[in-house]
Enzyme design. Structure first.
Site, PDB file in Angstrom:
ATOM      1  N   ASP A  72       6.983   0.337  -9.730  1.00 42.87           N
ATOM      2  CA  ASP A  72       7.530   1.691  -9.691  1.00 42.87           C
ATOM      3  C   ASP A  72       8.889   1.687  -9.001  1.00 42.87           C
ATOM      4  O   ASP A  72       9.201   0.779  -8.216  1.00 42.87           O
ATOM      5  CB  ASP A  72       6.575   2.655  -8.986  1.00 42.87           C
ATOM      6  CG  ASP A  72       6.276   2.265  -7.538  1.00 42.87           C
ATOM      7  OD1 ASP A  72       6.029   1.064  -7.291  1.00 42.87           O
ATOM      8  OD2 ASP A  72       6.285   3.143  -6.662  1.00 42.87           O
ATOM      9  N   GLU A 134       3.941   1.952  -5.089  1.00 39.23           N
ATOM     10  CA  GLU A 134       4.275   1.372  -3.783  1.00 39.23           C
ATOM     11  C   GLU A 134       5.252   2.262  -3.038  1.00 39.23           C
ATOM     12  O   GLU A 134       5.178   2.414  -1.812  1.00 39.23           O
ATOM     13  CB  GLU A 134       4.876  -0.026  -3.973  1.00 39.23           C
ATOM     14  CG  GLU A 134       5.124  -0.801  -2.681  1.00 39.23           C
ATOM     15  CD  GLU A 134       6.476  -0.528  -2.038  1.00 39.23           C
ATOM     16  OE1 GLU A 134       6.684  -0.945  -0.885  1.00 39.23           O
ATOM     17  OE2 GLU A 134       7.345   0.106  -2.703  1.00 39.23           O
TER      18      GLU A 134
END
Length: 383
Positions: A72, A134
């Protein structure tokens, strides 16, 4: 094409901002690995729009190395990019695009390494672990780690490929994020003393946060391997009130504690609970419903791989370095280390100084250094 640059070009093209999910990117990686005969297991979120991935090349059993990265990226909203952030371009030895540094550059190199070692006679396995979310609290890696711990995965060590300019980091601070919800009593501002101002209560609690920070910076424990060598307390968001002529009845204050290894953030949080209780008790002498409640939003452990760990010299040798550093930002390294009881290190291409901003880039020389290190990792698993 399966070289790191072609893979990175494809990875950047997926706008895998945390809020939007990463499933299309993960399916691309799964297909790329499958084309080389590498099976990958997905750990999808309940929403279905994001997933983590775990794959292995080589023999089953203990030992080997885990290459870990998140897929991400942070948003580009409000940033003045000079080119399309989701279309990688090269200029003057730099690869521009969202995530090139944080941290799709490493992910591309790790995928390339997996594809290359597939044809080698590995004596120990090479694993690939890719996570989601994350950037918003190391969320997606946790279900995957719980399953890997359950099945007894026992690697020799884990490499977290966050950008460190290819320096090996053995530590980072832990983080605890919390919200102080302050409740007051609404009233017309012309009659302000008849109400209880939640923003004022939040300001009083903010004063306690600042007092704690002053104590830690002046008298707290030290780890001089960090640029900021002590535990920090930081208030990042405060929201309250609806109109100037209304005494606000609600105010939320979000804060964090980033702790060095020798400090327990729960002890500081307990102190803040006590401060909140004291402020609440004073407020309730006037209004029974007034007060402060604190809720933990997210937390992850720090990383503190021991300098006496025998793996450290091996990792430094693979990276062509002679000493370890510690980084200010958090990673999934502490979660891997605690879940699997193995040493973890942070080392990846690019610098966090280029991350999270417009015209994010990674230098091709950094990608080449990463490819070289991961090539050495693959060779070490064959001997």
């Amino acid at each position: 094409m399966t070289d790191a640059y072609s893979i990175l070009d494809r990875l950047v093209a997926f706008p895998s901002v945390s809020r939007d999910g990463n499933i299309e990117l993960i399916r691309y990686v799964q297909g790329l690995l499958a084309s080389a005969g590498i099976k990958a297991r997905l750990y999808p979120a309940a929403s279905g729009d994001r997933a983590s991935l775990f794959a292995t090349v080589g023999p089953e059993g203990p030992g080997g190395v885990v290459l870990s990265g998140h897929t991400d990226v942070v948003p580009v909203d409000g940033q003045a990019w000079s080119s399309d952030p989701f279309c990688m371009i090269e200029r003057d030895g730099r690869l521009y695009g969202r995530g090139t540094t944080d941290m799709k550059g490493f992910v591309a190199c790790a995928i390339e390494a997996m594809l290359q070692v597939k044809s080698k006679p590995l004596q120990r396995p090479l694993h690939l672990a890719l996570s989601y979310d994350e950037e918003i609290g190391c969320i997606g890696v946790r279900p995957m780690l719980a399953d890997l711990a359950k099945v007894g995965l026992e690697p020799d060590w884990v490499l977290i490929g966050e950008p460190t300019s290819m320096q090996v980091a053995s530590g980072h601070k832990g983080k605890l994020a919390a919200r102080a919800s302050c409740c007051g009593v609404a009233a017309h501002s012309a009659l302000a003393p008849t109400g209880f101002n939640a923003i004022h209560l939040a300001a009083d609690f903010l004063g306690e946060l600042r007092s704690l920070q002053a104590e830690l910076s002046g008298q707290g424990a030290r780890d001089n391997d960090y640029d900021i060598p002590y535990t920090t307390v930081h208030a990042g968001v405060i929201q309250g009130g609806t109109a100037l002529n209304i005494v606000p009845e609600r105010c939320d204050l979000d804060f964090e504690i980033r702790n060095i290894a020798s400090d327990d953030p729960k002890l500081f949080l307990d102190r803040l609970f006590e401060k909140a209780d004291r402020l609440s008790n004073t407020a309730r002498t006037r209004f029974a419903t007034a007060g402060i409640s604190i809720h933990v939003l997210n937390e992850y452990p720090g990383l503190a791989t021991s300098s006496t760990d025998q793996t450290m010299s091996r990792v430094l040798n693979l990276a062509g370095s002679n000493h370890c550093i510690k980084v200010a930002f958090g990673t999934e390294g502490g979660l891997f280390s605690s879940a699997l009881s193995v040493p973890a290190f942070v080392c990846g291409p690019g610098s966090m100084e280029q991350g999270h901003k417009a015209d994010e880039f990674v230098e091709t020389s950094q990608i080449e250094a990463c490819r070289s290190m991961l090539g050495h990792v693959g060779d070490s698993l064959s001997s």
